[in-house]
Write a protein that holds these residues in place. Structure first.
Motif, PDB file in Angstrom:
ATOM      1  N   VAL A 409       0.856  -1.184   0.000  1.00  0.00           N
ATOM      2  CA  VAL A 409       0.000   0.000   0.000  1.00  0.00           C
ATOM      3  C   VAL A 409       0.893   1.234   0.000  1.00  0.00           C
ATOM      4  N   PRO A 410       0.835   2.068  -1.047  1.00  0.00           N
ATOM      5  CA  PRO A 410       1.714   3.243  -1.132  1.00  0.00           C
ATOM      6  C   PRO A 410       1.396   4.284  -0.059  1.00  0.00           C
ATOM      7  N   LEU A 411       2.452   4.899   0.475  1.00  0.00           N
ATOM      8  CA  LEU A 411       2.329   6.014   1.409  1.00  0.00           C
ATOM      9  C   LEU A 411       2.761   7.333   0.781  1.00  0.00           C
ATOM     10  N   THR A 412       3.513   7.256  -0.320  1.00  0.00           N
ATOM     11  CA  THR A 412       4.018   8.466  -0.973  1.00  0.00           C
ATOM     12  C   THR A 412       3.767   8.386  -2.477  1.00  0.00           C
ATOM     13  N   ASP A 413       3.910   9.536  -3.134  1.00  0.00           N
ATOM     14  CA  ASP A 413       3.745   9.591  -4.591  1.00  0.00           C
ATOM     15  C   ASP A 413       4.693  10.656  -5.156  1.00  0.00           C
ATOM     16  N   PHE A 414       5.974  10.504  -4.861  1.00  0.00           N
ATOM     17  CA  PHE A 414       6.964  11.477  -5.321  1.00  0.00           C
ATOM     18  C   PHE A 414       7.162  11.424  -6.839  1.00  0.00           C
ATOM     19  N   SER A 415       6.798  10.329  -7.484  1.00  0.00           N
ATOM     20  CA  SER A 415       7.004  10.216  -8.931  1.00  0.00           C
ATOM     21  C   SER A 415       5.861  10.825  -9.740  1.00  0.00           C
ATOM     22  N   ARG A 416       4.906  11.426  -9.062  1.00  0.00           N
ATOM     23  CA  ARG A 416       3.749  11.980  -9.759  1.00  0.00           C
ATOM     24  C   ARG A 416       4.152  13.029 -10.795  1.00  0.00           C
ATOM     25  N   SER A 417       5.067  13.915 -10.417  1.00  0.00           N
ATOM     26  CA  SER A 417       5.503  14.969 -11.337  1.00  0.00           C
ATOM     27  C   SER A 417       6.115  14.379 -12.595  1.00  0.00           C
ATOM     28  N   LEU A 418       6.917  13.324 -12.436  1.00  0.00           N
ATOM     29  CA  LEU A 418       7.546  12.686 -13.593  1.00  0.00           C
ATOM     30  C   LEU A 418       6.500  12.047 -14.488  1.00  0.00           C
ATOM     31  N   ARG A 419       5.532  11.364 -13.883  1.00  0.00           N
ATOM     32  CA  ARG A 419       4.488  10.703 -14.674  1.00  0.00           C
ATOM     33  C   ARG A 419       3.644  11.713 -15.436  1.00  0.00           C
ATOM     34  N   GLU A 420       3.394  12.864 -14.812  1.00  0.00           N
ATOM     35  CA  GLU A 420       2.580  13.885 -15.471  1.00  0.00           C
ATOM     36  C   GLU A 420       3.325  14.554 -16.618  1.00  0.00           C
ATOM     37  N   GLU A 421       4.647  14.598 -16.519  1.00  0.00           N
ATOM     38  CA  GLU A 421       5.445  15.275 -17.536  1.00  0.00           C
ATOM     39  C   GLU A 421       5.804  14.353 -18.692  1.00  0.00           C
ATOM     40  N   ALA A 422       5.961  13.055 -18.408  1.00  0.00           N
ATOM     41  CA  ALA A 422       6.485  12.146 -19.430  1.00  0.00           C
ATOM     42  C   ALA A 422       5.734  10.821 -19.411  1.00  0.00           C
ATOM     43  N   THR A 423       5.740  10.161 -20.572  1.00  0.00           N
ATOM     44  CA  THR A 423       5.183   8.815 -20.681  1.00  0.00           C
ATOM     45  C   THR A 423       6.262   7.807 -20.325  1.00  0.00           C
ATOM     46  N   LEU A 424       6.044   7.033 -19.267  1.00  0.00           N
ATOM     47  CA  LEU A 424       7.010   6.037 -18.822  1.00  0.00           C
ATOM     48  C   LEU A 424       6.714   4.695 -19.488  1.00  0.00           C
ATOM     49  N   VAL A 425       7.771   3.974 -19.821  1.00  0.00           N
ATOM     50  CA  VAL A 425       7.653   2.715 -20.555  1.00  0.00           C
ATOM     51  C   VAL A 425       7.771   1.540 -19.590  1.00  0.00           C
ATOM     52  N   HIS A 426       6.834   0.618 -19.665  1.00  0.00           N
ATOM     53  CA  HIS A 426       6.926  -0.627 -18.901  1.00  0.00           C
ATOM     54  C   HIS A 426       7.559  -1.688 -19.800  1.00  0.00           C
ATOM     55  N   PRO A 427       8.645  -2.340 -19.361  1.00  0.00           N
ATOM     56  CA  PRO A 427       9.355  -3.262 -20.246  1.00  0.00           C
ATOM     57  C   PRO A 427       8.631  -4.588 -20.426  1.00  0.00           C
ATOM     58  N   GLN A 428       8.959  -5.241 -21.533  1.00  0.00           N
ATOM     59  CA  GLN A 428       8.502  -6.609 -21.765  1.00  0.00           C
ATOM     60  C   GLN A 428       9.592  -7.569 -21.307  1.00  0.00           C
ATOM     61  N   GLU A 429       9.222  -8.538 -20.497  1.00  0.00           N
ATOM     62  CA  GLU A 429      10.167  -9.543 -20.014  1.00  0.00           C
ATOM     63  C   GLU A 429      10.295 -10.651 -21.049  1.00  0.00           C
ATOM     64  N   LEU A 430      11.528 -11.091 -21.296  1.00  0.00           N
ATOM     65  CA  LEU A 430      11.785 -12.165 -22.252  1.00  0.00           C
ATOM     66  C   LEU A 430      12.779 -13.157 -21.674  1.00  0.00           C
ATOM     67  N   VAL A 431      12.642 -14.401 -22.071  1.00  0.00           N
ATOM     68  CA  VAL A 431      13.647 -15.428 -21.821  1.00  0.00           C
ATOM     69  C   VAL A 431      13.980 -16.051 -23.167  1.00  0.00           C
ATOM     70  N   VAL A 432      15.254 -15.990 -23.540  1.00  0.00           N
ATOM     71  CA  VAL A 432      15.713 -16.488 -24.837  1.00  0.00           C
ATOM     72  C   VAL A 432      16.659 -17.653 -24.596  1.00  0.00           C
ATOM     73  N   THR A 433      16.519 -18.701 -25.388  1.00  0.00           N
ATOM     74  CA  THR A 433      17.427 -19.843 -25.303  1.00  0.00           C
ATOM     75  C   THR A 433      18.517 -19.701 -26.351  1.00  0.00           C
ATOM     76  N   GLY A 434      19.783 -19.699 -25.878  1.00  0.00           N
ATOM     77  CA  GLY A 434      20.913 -19.534 -26.778  1.00  0.00           C
ATOM     78  C   GLY A 434      21.277 -20.820 -27.489  1.00  0.00           C
ATOM     79  N   PRO A 435      22.259 -20.753 -28.396  1.00  0.00           N
ATOM     80  CA  PRO A 435      22.656 -21.931 -29.180  1.00  0.00           C
ATOM     81  C   PRO A 435      23.137 -23.101 -28.334  1.00  0.00           C
ATOM     82  N   ASP A 436      23.734 -22.823 -27.163  1.00  0.00           N
ATOM     83  CA  ASP A 436      24.223 -23.914 -26.315  1.00  0.00           C
ATOM     84  C   ASP A 436      23.195 -24.360 -25.288  1.00  0.00           C
ATOM     85  N   GLY A 437      21.941 -23.877 -25.426  1.00  0.00           N
ATOM     86  CA  GLY A 437      20.871 -24.265 -24.518  1.00  0.00           C
ATOM     87  C   GLY A 437      20.728 -23.376 -23.307  1.00  0.00           C
TER      88      GLY A 437
END
Length: 687
Positions: A409-437
């Motif tokens: 449960v959040p008690l603070t919201d210090f990032s509000r100004s940043l969110r209002e000024e800019a669009t923040l990107v949420h990353p996509q998680e990936l797991v890739v299998t390399g040539p050696d497994g």
């Protein structure tokens, strides 16, 4: 450079507030914490203390009006708040009534105070301060740093990044009695009072100008830290390396010394032990002494990929410390912080597959996970059953939250100004299998729009570090400029177990290169909006190493940025603050084998345009690493530039001055706009 979309821009740095050091009053109903942000107005980090009820019924409010206030700690009785306040550029110990009032400065340590702790009866404070050698660091009027006497170096350990020379300013532990908060302000005597003034009693620190006296408890010249009072207040426990061979290994031990003085006694560890011990903390019931321990091998320097474990021993010393966390887990429990939980347990955070979890660890070894998921816990404290944490998430730089049965449960919201000024990107998680497994875990930050997007492959430092679920300003800025940002944790990274972390030992540039390239290719295969024909590569420290290594062997990239790089292992040994042990542990000592893993030895194979970024005062990867690499690129006819930041050290991108951090971002984006523009030119009309 043309701005792209509404993403995070370099100018938004001063909107990124970071919280730290939460402290709860004994009732657990109010938390005080430090909030800091870069300020372009004064070109430094600005920090003050805030308070908020844990009920969440009121917004946070400032507690202090200082601009460099950090590290708050409630006294055990809850009546007093101690903290560090910047005075003339140095942190000094201060106290203020918990209910409010004017803070009182307690110390005038010539090089500042680095940390402190309360005694359980709230009558004393123990603190850590560096002891400058007479005639150095401004202790002798009229003698500047350039005029000081020469230094005779006879040891391996004599410098540290971000600090400089260390042997002539070791850390000592001091103790002082807490002065009454209602004392009248001290006034300098004048006139007849000067003649009648009694001589001040001798003290190791303070005892003048109205400051309480403080006494040095640890051996003069020894480097000691992390003090902890025993429950009865008779002793102070601390971590140090006081053994005769301390200059040749990484072992540290836990000692105790009488709170009124005496000779240190060894509590945990020893010169023949394969473990380093540090951060002693007592359970609230006083029955158990917890601490961290780390395997360093029989020679005391085999640190590569080793797990930091939690250990415990009876407070009476009836048996030695026992490791509580598993040595063979499939994650790296690089535990951060030890804070009492209940009567007999500790809170500690662990790195698990890029997440920063919060665990409860009991003296019998039983472990409970309190916080997990796609986030990083950067601080935690508990009182009266209430747990408060500082959390970072991909789109949340830092916020204070309570741990409840149904979640956070959040008690603070210090990032509000940043969110209002800019669009923040949420990353996509990936797991890739390399040539050696091998499975390679990572993330992709996609910018606005359908693509195709040019791709930046970012490589983290360490190598025993990791990208994770916390807020990453660099990924947000690059995505905000229109780039798809690819991050992964190749073999050698932390948070996936000891075997994963040690996989690159004496084989740097092999499986780690294979992993990052496999992840890049896998990300391009799975995400059609990534333009695999237009890619760039960049990294800092070890990431600079692997970037330089890859562009000597793979020529697909439109450009590269090598920042604060570990580029010439042979030269690193005699120049870096950690060179005496780090390089040989990772690449070995045989000259031929070292050369086989050296980017500098392969620089003649580079064809990729390369920007080299370094800091003038970097003692971790010294400036000459960049200078020699840059000169070699020029000799080879490679398009290259070198950008050097004055006054900065290895931590520029994380804690450099605000304007330098902004200028760094601008230079990086300008380089990519030149060599990897967001909008590809039409080959037919050149636009």
């Amino acid at each position: 450079m043309t701005p792209y979309g509404m993403g995070v821009k370099p100018r938004d740095l001063d909107r990124m507030t970071l919280l730290s050091a939460p402290t709860l009053n004994p009732a657990g109903d109010r938390v005080v914490f430090a909030a800091a942000h870069p300020s372009f107005a004064v070109d430094r980090q600005v920090s003050r203390l805030w308070s908020v009820p844990t009920s969440g019924t009121e917004p946070p409010r400032p507690v202090t009006r200082g601009t460099s206030d950090t590290a708050p700690q409630f006294s055990p009785d809850g009546r007093t708040l101690a903290f560090l306040r910047g005075v003339d550029g140095r942190a000094q110990l201060a106290i203020v009534e918990a209910s409010g009032g004017e803070p009182r400065i307690l110390t005038d340590a010539p090089l500042g105070v680095q940390g402190f702790t309360w005694s359980r009866d709230a009558s004393r404070l123990a603190f850590v301060a560096r002891q400058p050698e007479r005639g150095r660091y401004g202790t002798l009027d009229g003698v500047s740093g350039e005029q000081e006497n020469p230094r005779l170096i006879t040891t391996n350990k004599y410098q540290a990044n971000g600090l400089g020379y260390t042997r002539d300013r070791p850390r000592g532990i001091y103790v002082m009695d807490l002065p009454p908060l209602d004392d009248e302000p001290w006034l300098a005597p004048v006139g007849r009072a000067v003649e009648a003034e009694e001589p001040e009693p001798r003290a190791d620190l303070g005892g003048r100008r109205g400051l309480p006296p403080a006494w040095l408890l640890t051996p003069a010249g020894a480097d000691c830290g992390q003090p902890e009072f025993s429950p009865d207040g008779r002793f102070i426990y601390f971590a140090a390396a006081l053994h005769e061979e301390e200059d040749a290994d990484l072992r540290s031990m836990v000692y105790r010394v009488g709170a009124t003085g005496g000779e240190p006694e060894l509590v945990a560890g020893g010169p023949q032990d394969h473990l380093a011990f540090r951060h002693p903390r007592f359970s609230r019931d006083g029955q158990t002494l917890f601490m961290f321990c780390e395997e360093v091998g029989p020679e005391g320097v085999d640190f590569v990929g080793q797990d930091l474990a939690v250990a415990a021993m009876p407070a009476d010393g009836s048996r030695p410390p026992r490791r509580l966390t598993p040595p063979d887990a499939d994650y790296t429990a690089s535990w951060g912080g030890l804070e009492p939980h209940g009567e007999d347990a500790m809170l500690a955070s662990a790195r698990v597959r890029g997440a920063g979890e919060l665990h409860v660890i009991r003296e019998d070894g039983e472990t409970e996970v309190l916080v997990d998921g796609p986030r990083v816990v950067n601080g935690a404290v508990e009182q009266a059953g209430r747990v408060v944490v500082i959390v970072s998430e991909p789109t949340v730089p830092s916020e204070l939250m309570t741990v409840e049965r149904d979640g956070l449960v959040p008690l603070t919201d210090f990032s509000r100004s940043l969110r209002e000024e800019a669009t923040l990107v949420h990353p996509q998680e990936l797991v890739v299998t390399g040539p050696d497994g091998q499975q390679v875990h990572g993330w992709v930050f996609l910018p606005e729009g359908p693509g195709p997007h040019p791709v930046l492959l970012n490589i983290h430092g360490g190598p025993f570090s990791n990208y994770g679920w916390g807020f990453f300003d660099e990924a947000q800025v690059y995505a905000g400029a229109g780039y798809a940002v690819v991050l992964c944790n190749p073999r050698g990274s932390a948070s996936y177990g000891v075997a994963h972390g040690r996989a690159v030992k004496e084989r740097m540039g092999t499986v780690d290169m294979a992993d990052v390239l496999a992840f890049l290719e896998g990300a391009c295969d799975r995400l059609p909006s990534l333009d695999r024909q237009r890619t760039g590569i960049m990294g800092g420290s070890y990431g600079g190493y692997l970037t330089a290594w890859i562009i000597a062997h793979d020529h697909r990239f439109s450009g590269a940025i090598v920042e604060r790089g570990y580029l010439d292992p042979a030269a690193f040994v005699g120049t870096s603050d950690i060179g005496w042990f780090f390089s040989e542990a990772y690449v070995g000592s045989d000259p031929r084998h070292v050369a086989e893993q050296s980017p500098y030895e392969k620089v003649g194979q580079v064809r990729t345009p390369t920007l080299v970024i370094h800091s003038e005062q970097d003692l971790r990867c010294p400036l000459e690493q960049a200078q020699r690499y840059f000169a070699a690129l020029r000799r080879g006819g490679v398009e290259t530039r070198m950008l050097i930041f004055p006054g900065e050290n290895h931590e520029l991108s994380r804690s450099g001055t605000p304007w330098h951090r902004r200028q760094r971002f601008d230079a990086i984006l300008d380089w990519w706009e030149e060599h990897l523009p967001v909008h590809a030119k039409d080959p037919e009309n050149g636009s």
